[in-house]
Design a protein around this motif. Structure first.
Motif, PDB file in Angstrom:
ATOM      1  N   GLN A 145     -11.526   8.835 -32.258  1.00  0.00           N
ATOM      2  CA  GLN A 145     -11.397  10.211 -32.280  1.00  0.00           C
ATOM      3  C   GLN A 145     -10.576  10.929 -31.364  1.00  0.00           C
ATOM      4  O   GLN A 145      -9.932  11.654 -31.439  1.00  0.00           O
ATOM      5  N   LEU A 146     -10.434  10.151 -30.072  1.00  0.00           N
ATOM      6  CA  LEU A 146      -9.828  10.799 -28.911  1.00  0.00           C
ATOM      7  C   LEU A 146      -8.290  10.567 -29.365  1.00  0.00           C
ATOM      8  O   LEU A 146      -7.443  11.280 -28.925  1.00  0.00           O
ATOM      9  N   ALA A 147      -7.906   9.389 -30.127  1.00  0.00           N
ATOM     10  CA  ALA A 147      -6.622   9.200 -30.410  1.00  0.00           C
ATOM     11  C   ALA A 147      -6.251  10.170 -31.439  1.00  0.00           C
ATOM     12  O   ALA A 147      -4.889  10.402 -31.603  1.00  0.00           O
ATOM     13  N   MET A 148      -7.083  10.860 -32.202  1.00  0.00           N
ATOM     14  CA  MET A 148      -6.624  11.884 -33.179  1.00  0.00           C
ATOM     15  C   MET A 148      -6.181  13.198 -32.503  1.00  0.00           C
ATOM     16  O   MET A 148      -5.748  13.889 -33.295  1.00  0.00           O
ATOM     17  N   LEU A 149      -6.463  13.341 -31.272  1.00  0.00           N
ATOM     18  CA  LEU A 149      -6.161  14.613 -30.676  1.00  0.00           C
ATOM     19  C   LEU A 149      -4.812  14.565 -30.213  1.00  0.00           C
ATOM     20  O   LEU A 149      -4.150  13.629 -29.895  1.00  0.00           O
ATOM     21  N   PRO A 150      -4.166  15.566 -30.021  1.00  0.00           N
ATOM     22  CA  PRO A 150      -2.674  15.626 -29.792  1.00  0.00           C
ATOM     23  C   PRO A 150      -2.477  14.925 -28.187  1.00  0.00           C
ATOM     24  O   PRO A 150      -3.143  15.186 -27.179  1.00  0.00           O
ATOM     25  N   ARG A 151      -1.408  14.187 -28.204  1.00  0.00           N
ATOM     26  CA  ARG A 151      -1.260  13.491 -27.132  1.00  0.00           C
ATOM     27  C   ARG A 151      -0.434  14.555 -25.856  1.00  0.00           C
ATOM     28  O   ARG A 151      -0.617  14.034 -24.868  1.00  0.00           O
ATOM     29  N   GLU A 152       0.354  15.325 -26.512  1.00  0.00           N
ATOM     30  CA  GLU A 152       1.051  16.089 -25.813  1.00  0.00           C
ATOM     31  C   GLU A 152       0.718  17.796 -26.177  1.00  0.00           C
ATOM     32  O   GLU A 152       0.595  17.735 -27.324  1.00  0.00           O
ATOM     33  N   LEU A 153       0.666  18.756 -25.200  1.00  0.00           N
ATOM     34  CA  LEU A 153       0.279  19.868 -25.663  1.00  0.00           C
ATOM     35  C   LEU A 153       1.670  20.513 -25.800  1.00  0.00           C
ATOM     36  O   LEU A 153       2.767  20.224 -25.454  1.00  0.00           O
ATOM     37  N   PRO A 154       1.982  21.677 -26.680  1.00  0.00           N
ATOM     38  CA  PRO A 154       3.344  22.342 -26.893  1.00  0.00           C
ATOM     39  C   PRO A 154       3.832  23.032 -25.805  1.00  0.00           C
ATOM     40  O   PRO A 154       3.011  23.626 -24.873  1.00  0.00           O
ATOM     41  N   ASN A 155       5.130  23.040 -25.483  1.00  0.00           N
ATOM     42  CA  ASN A 155       5.566  23.537 -24.436  1.00  0.00           C
ATOM     43  C   ASN A 155       6.314  24.893 -25.073  1.00  0.00           C
ATOM     44  O   ASN A 155       7.419  24.818 -25.474  1.00  0.00           O
ATOM     45  N   VAL A 156       5.414  26.050 -24.933  1.00  0.00           N
ATOM     46  CA  VAL A 156       5.941  27.118 -25.366  1.00  0.00           C
ATOM     47  C   VAL A 156       6.266  28.121 -24.360  1.00  0.00           C
ATOM     48  O   VAL A 156       5.371  28.254 -23.378  1.00  0.00           O
ATOM     49  N   SER A 157       7.469  28.673 -24.263  1.00  0.00           N
ATOM     50  CA  SER A 157       8.000  29.370 -22.963  1.00  0.00           C
ATOM     51  C   SER A 157       7.187  30.547 -22.582  1.00  0.00           C
ATOM     52  O   SER A 157       6.998  30.776 -21.149  1.00  0.00           O
ATOM     53  N   ASN A 158       6.658  31.288 -23.580  1.00  0.00           N
ATOM     54  CA  ASN A 158       5.747  32.480 -22.945  1.00  0.00           C
ATOM     55  C   ASN A 158       4.222  32.095 -22.906  1.00  0.00           C
ATOM     56  O   ASN A 158       3.252  32.969 -23.042  1.00  0.00           O
ATOM     57  N   LEU A 159       3.754  30.798 -22.887  1.00  0.00           N
ATOM     58  CA  LEU A 159       2.418  30.632 -22.891  1.00  0.00           C
ATOM     59  C   LEU A 159       2.117  29.518 -22.080  1.00  0.00           C
ATOM     60  O   LEU A 159       2.861  28.561 -21.761  1.00  0.00           O
ATOM     61  N   ASP A 160       0.875  29.544 -21.543  1.00  0.00           N
ATOM     62  CA  ASP A 160       0.456  28.584 -20.737  1.00  0.00           C
ATOM     63  C   ASP A 160      -0.778  28.035 -21.622  1.00  0.00           C
ATOM     64  O   ASP A 160      -1.813  28.613 -21.739  1.00  0.00           O
ATOM     65  N   ILE A 161      -0.756  26.722 -21.925  1.00  0.00           N
ATOM     66  CA  ILE A 161      -1.643  25.940 -22.743  1.00  0.00           C
ATOM     67  C   ILE A 161      -2.321  24.929 -22.001  1.00  0.00           C
ATOM     68  O   ILE A 161      -1.840  23.877 -21.367  1.00  0.00           O
ATOM     69  N   ALA A 162      -3.718  24.943 -22.138  1.00  0.00           N
ATOM     70  CA  ALA A 162      -4.587  23.768 -21.420  1.00  0.00           C
ATOM     71  C   ALA A 162      -5.597  23.681 -22.419  1.00  0.00           C
ATOM     72  O   ALA A 162      -6.248  24.440 -23.054  1.00  0.00           O
ATOM     73  N   VAL A 163      -6.269  22.318 -22.397  1.00  0.00           N
ATOM     74  CA  VAL A 163      -7.055  21.950 -23.064  1.00  0.00           C
ATOM     75  C   VAL A 163      -8.072  21.059 -22.378  1.00  0.00           C
ATOM     76  O   VAL A 163      -7.604  20.302 -21.581  1.00  0.00           O
ATOM     77  N   TYR A 164      -9.344  21.036 -22.768  1.00  0.00           N
ATOM     78  CA  TYR A 164     -10.447  20.021 -22.357  1.00  0.00           C
ATOM     79  C   TYR A 164     -11.481  19.771 -23.074  1.00  0.00           C
ATOM     80  O   TYR A 164     -11.880  20.749 -23.964  1.00  0.00           O
TER      81      TYR A 164
END
Length: 193
Positions: A50-69
């Motif tokens: 299940q953890l392997a199915m989650l994205p390994r990297e977050l998208p790098n979008v210039s106008n957004l700060d993206i964080a996940v937990y």
């Protein structure tokens, strides 16, 4: 004398019976422990999958700060998130929560992950939710559902669609106000689009 011998024989037989019962209980405990170890390993393997199915990297979008937990309540939970991003600045975010925990919820997450991965970045999020709903219903998973929120960010335009998720909250930096957007819909796998 005869009573003493009879009592000694009975006592000896009782001790032998107790020893046999003790050995049988020890054997049963070993079998139970081996089964528990096997199940624990299977659950850990499922958790890792299940953890392997989650994205390994977050998208790098210039106008957004993206964080996940994410921290599942059990070994295998029904929580899911994913992203699609292209160089033109379009970002699609998928957030989901399958009913229950354990292998059933993990199965639903795997199904949604497969559907989302197969979709194009150009997908319409409402169409995706409707298609996913139909596919899940055709899988006949019983009382297994998935609440899901899809967000499409294209430049400075945001749209979202929901299938049974709590309201979306949007913070307006200019006014410092949080707006609540409630979309009424059933979770995926339900009877309606």
């Amino acid at each position: 004398e005869k009573v003493k011998k009879t009592t000694a024989i009975l006592l000896e037989e009782t001790i032998e019976e107790l020893e046999q019962k003790r050995k049988a209980i020890e054997e049963q405990a070993k079998i139970i422990q081996a089964e528990n170890d096997r199940k624990s390993k299977e659950l850990e393997d499922a958790r890792q999958l299940q953890l392997a199915m989650l994205p390994r990297e977050l998208p790098n979008v210039s106008n957004l700060d993206i964080a996940v937990y994410m921290k599942p309540a059990t070994e295998v939970g029904g929580d899911y998130y994913d992203f699609k991003y292209n160089d033109n600045g379009r970002l699609i975010i998928a957030l989901g929560d399958a009913t229950g925990h354990g292998m059933k919820a993990g199965t639903m997450v795997a199904a949604i992950k497969g559907l989302f991965t197969a979709e194009s970045i150009d997908t319409d999020i409402v169409s995706f939710l409707n298609k996913s709903n139909s596919v899940i219903r055709e899988m006949h998973l019983g009382n297994l559902f998935m609440a899901m929120l899809m967000v499409n960010i294209d430049g400075n335009k945001l749209s979202f669609a929901s299938a049974g998720m709590p309201p979306a909250l949007i913070f307006r930096n200019e006014t410092k106000i949080v707006e609540e957007f409630r979309l009424q819909a059933l979770p995926l796998g339900g009877a309606a689009n």
